[in-house]
Design a protein around this motif. Structure first.
Motif, short mmCIF file in Angstrom:
data_model
loop_
_atom_site.label_atom_id
_atom_site.label_comp_id
_atom_site.label_asym_id
_atom_site.label_seq_id
_atom_site.Cartn_x
_atom_site.Cartn_y
_atom_site.Cartn_z
N ARG A 150 35.94 45.46 27.32
CA ARG A 150 36.59 44.20 26.95
C ARG A 150 38.11 44.35 26.98
O ARG A 150 38.83 43.44 27.40
N ASP A 151 38.60 45.52 26.56
CA ASP A 151 40.05 45.77 26.62
C ASP A 151 40.53 45.81 28.07
O ASP A 151 41.60 45.26 28.40
N VAL A 152 39.75 46.46 28.94
CA VAL A 152 40.13 46.52 30.36
C VAL A 152 40.19 45.12 30.96
O VAL A 152 41.14 44.77 31.67
N THR A 153 39.18 44.30 30.68
CA THR A 153 39.15 42.93 31.20
C THR A 153 40.35 42.13 30.70
O THR A 153 40.97 41.37 31.46
N ARG A 154 40.68 42.30 29.43
CA ARG A 154 41.82 41.58 28.87
C ARG A 154 43.11 41.98 29.59
O ARG A 154 43.94 41.12 29.94
N LEU A 155 43.30 43.28 29.83
CA LEU A 155 44.50 43.75 30.51
C LEU A 155 44.57 43.22 31.94
O LEU A 155 45.65 42.85 32.44
N ILE A 156 43.44 43.21 32.62
CA ILE A 156 43.41 42.71 34.01
C ILE A 156 43.87 41.26 34.05
O ILE A 156 44.69 40.86 34.89
N ARG A 157 43.34 40.44 33.15
CA ARG A 157 43.70 39.01 33.14
C ARG A 157 45.17 38.81 32.76
O ARG A 157 45.82 37.89 33.24
N GLN A 158 45.68 39.68 31.88
CA GLN A 158 47.07 39.53 31.46
C GLN A 158 48.04 39.85 32.59
O GLN A 158 49.05 39.16 32.78
N VAL A 159 47.76 40.89 33.36
CA VAL A 159 48.72 41.33 34.37
C VAL A 159 48.53 40.60 35.70
O VAL A 159 49.43 40.60 36.55
N ALA A 160 47.37 39.97 35.91
CA ALA A 160 47.06 39.40 37.22
C ALA A 160 48.09 38.35 37.65
O ALA A 160 48.45 38.28 38.82
N ALA A 161 48.55 37.54 36.74
CA ALA A 161 49.45 36.44 37.09
C ALA A 161 50.85 36.91 37.46
O ALA A 161 51.65 36.14 37.98
N HIS A 162 51.15 38.18 37.20
CA HIS A 162 52.49 38.72 37.48
C HIS A 162 52.42 39.66 38.68
O HIS A 162 51.36 40.19 39.02
N ASP A 163 53.57 39.89 39.30
CA ASP A 163 53.62 40.78 40.45
C ASP A 163 53.97 42.22 40.08
O ASP A 163 54.30 43.03 40.95
N SER A 164 53.89 42.54 38.82
CA SER A 164 54.24 43.89 38.35
C SER A 164 53.31 44.93 38.98
O SER A 164 52.12 44.68 39.22
N GLU A 185 41.96 39.49 42.72
CA GLU A 185 41.21 38.23 42.76
C GLU A 185 41.64 37.27 41.67
O GLU A 185 41.45 36.05 41.81
N ALA A 186 42.18 37.78 40.58
CA ALA A 186 42.64 36.91 39.50
C ALA A 186 44.10 36.51 39.65
O ALA A 186 44.63 35.80 38.81
N SER A 187 44.74 36.94 40.73
CA SER A 187 46.18 36.70 40.91
C SER A 187 46.42 35.55 41.88
O SER A 187 45.52 35.13 42.62
N PRO A 188 47.64 35.04 41.94
CA PRO A 188 47.97 34.01 42.94
C PRO A 188 47.87 34.51 44.37
O PRO A 188 47.87 33.71 45.31
N ARG A 189 47.77 35.82 44.56
CA ARG A 189 47.67 36.39 45.91
C ARG A 189 46.22 36.50 46.39
O ARG A 189 45.96 37.09 47.44
N ARG A 190 45.27 35.96 45.66
CA ARG A 190 43.86 36.24 45.92
C ARG A 190 43.39 35.75 47.30
O ARG A 190 42.39 36.25 47.81
N GLN A 191 44.08 34.77 47.90
CA GLN A 191 43.68 34.31 49.23
C GLN A 191 44.30 35.14 50.34
O GLN A 191 43.99 34.92 51.51
N ARG A 192 45.15 36.08 49.98
CA ARG A 192 45.77 36.98 50.96
C ARG A 192 44.99 38.29 50.99
O ARG A 192 44.12 38.54 50.15
N PRO A 193 45.31 39.20 51.92
CA PRO A 193 44.49 40.41 52.06
C PRO A 193 44.59 41.36 50.86
O PRO A 193 45.63 41.47 50.22
#
Length: 502
Positions: A150-164, A185-193
């Motif tokens: 659950r901690d891993v999933t939370r971190l993934i969702r938190q960082v996905a929206a940023h380009d860090s 897949e959770a980021s704005p880049r998900r439609q790119r390679p």
């Protein structure tokens, strides 16, 4: 105006594409865009539109009127894959809007009736972006419900929206690439390679060409120019797996790219700008590698902006049953049999240390789906290393391994036969001792063999009296027909007449 002013102005002005075959209407749309501080780029032909799509600079928006001879399949693919993060406004005929929705997707397309005001257009350009963010909920996250996952999933969702930059740490087989894909897949880049490369699997002398590409003739064997992973991943995510195994000279070159966002192909000194998100992973302790001088400290800090630690399977053993179900479903999807473990088998596997982590579990489930198709998998079916004798003794499961593993149906049939045996023994016990068929010899008797002989002889007599009809013989013996058939198979008594009746 000097050159620097011109460059600065070109970076601040954003060109929104107006794709319309009607030049008069396109000019009016351009005026509305200028009110929103967006510089219009007017395109009236599919060839020009195709050229715009291939350029590295993405427009902030695409407005489509009525166009002739448009390849909607090609445009839709480009908008999904190369221009995935830009809003699309359809202001022409309903036919054009329907084509865009069919090939791009309803959440991306906003219909407007021409003419429209700048306030209406501004709202429309914001709404598709909000709609695409709502699609992120379908991302495949690491399987499990333990606190660690659950901690891993939370971190993934938190960082996905940023380009860090993200650094994923963990033992081999813990699912680091799966986590990297989830971030993408959770980021704005998900439609790119999403492009992955294992830095430890490629020789150091070839890694530079794999990452940055090369020109024809740049080295022996370079018979044609080739794009590197940075170019292939343009606009998307580059996953550098096993970054801890990269050689020091390559670390220097990678650090330059991360700092300047510019690289050069092997054999060419022309700089190429790149727009990729970097996710790196390693099973090594990079701080120890820094101390040993095998990993650059400056590169570590450049990559370690947002670390994610993938837990070992042995530390989240509560997720075992869920992982088994997940891998079983994947096997079914790939055409193999479903795997179902008994509670005893799961108990034994929960005591295994899992040095190969989730990858090892996936391999085991695939193996069991081949060896034990369409039946329950019990302790005896597990490979020996998963069920050591001392563990079975500790769990009091050693005796169970003397019996063959049955499917649920077979276990029920065995239970039925056992009940019938109990009935026979009860009838024998109820008879007076003097009426017994045989007296117990002074030195004892092999009861199993004796009962085997009696049962076989009685069945033979019943079949003879019934003229070989199994159903009639079963009534004489007070057995179900299916039970008698199983006993006939057990005693190898199925003659041709009985077999034909079955």
């Amino acid at each position: 105006m000097n050159l620097n002013d011109t460059q600065a102005r070109s970076l601040t002005i954003q060109q929104a594409v107006v794709y319309d075959s009607d030049p008069g209407r396109a000019e009016k749309v351009a005026d509305v865009l200028r009110e929103l501080s967006l510089e219009p780029l007017l395109i009236d032909h599919c060839a020009l539109m195709r050229a715009m799509i291939q350029t590295p600079n993405n427009p902030p928006a695409l407005l489509v009127g009525d166009v002739a001879d448009c390849d909607w399949v090609e445009l839709g693919a480009a908008l999904r894959e190369q221009l995935s993060d830009i809003p699309v406004v359809a202001y022409g005929s309903s036919t054009v809007a329907d084509q865009l929705i069919a090939h791009v997707g309803a959440p991306r397309v906003r219909r407007l009736t021409f003419p429209f005001k700048s306030t209406v257009l501004g709202t429309a350009l914001r709404m598709p972006a909000q709609a695409t963010q709502a699609e992120v909920g379908e991302v495949a996250m690491p399987t499990g419900s333990s606190a660690a996952i659950r901690d891993v999933t939370r971190l993934i969702r938190q960082v996905a929206a940023h380009d860090s930059s993200v650094l994923i740490l963990g033992e081999s087989g813990t699912g680091k690439e799966l986590a990297a894909r989830a971030v993408h897949e959770a980021s704005p880049r998900r439609q790119r390679p999403f492009v992955a490369i294992n830095c430890g699997a490629i020789p150091a002398e070839l890694l530079e060409s794999e990452l940055f590409g090369h020109e024809k003739g740049s080295f022996t064997g370079a018979i044609a120019a080739r794009k590197g992973r940075f170019e292939i991943a343009e606009g998307g995510t580059l996953f550098l797996d096993e970054i801890g195994d990269m050689s020091l000279p390559m670390q220097v070159k990678l650090l330059r790219v991360l700092q300047e966002r510019v690289f050069e192909r092997v054999g060419n000194h022309t700089p190429i700008r790149c727009n990729v998100r970097i996710i790196a992973a390693t099973h090594r302790n990079l701080e120890e590698s820094i101390a040993k001088g095998t990993f650059r400290e400056d590169l570590f800090y450049r990559l370690n902006v947002f670390p994610i630690e993938m837990p070992a399977l042995r530390t989240r053993i509560d997720d075992l049953a869920m992982l088994v179900r997940d891998f079983s479903e994947r096997n079914v999807a790939e055409g193999r049999s479903r795997v179902e473990l008994t509670a005893r088998a799961l108990k034994v596997l929960s005591h295994y240390p899992w040095p190969g982590n989730v990858r090892e579990l996936g391999n085991l489930i695939e193996r069991l789906s081949i060896l034990c198709p369409n039946r329950l998998v019990d302790v005896a079916d597990l490979p020996l290393k998963y069920r050591p004798a001392d563990l079975l003794a500790e769990l009091d499961l050693s005796a169970d391994l003397q019996l063959p593993v049955e499917t649920l149906e077979s276990e029920l049939e065995a239970e039925e036969a056992l009940d019938e045996d109990r009935e026979v023994m009860s009838m024998l016990a109820s008879e007076p001792a003097e009426s017994a068929v045989v007296q117990l010899p002074p030195d004892g008797i092999d009861l199993r063999d004796h009962l085997f002989t009696i049962e076989r002889d009685l069945i033979q007599q019943a079949l003879s009296r019934a003229g070989g009809t199994v159903a009639h013989a079963a009534r004489l013996l007070k057995l179900r027909r299916t039970t008698l058939v199983e006993k006939l198979r057990k005693f190898h008594m199925l003659n041709e007449a009985a077999a034909s009746e079955l």
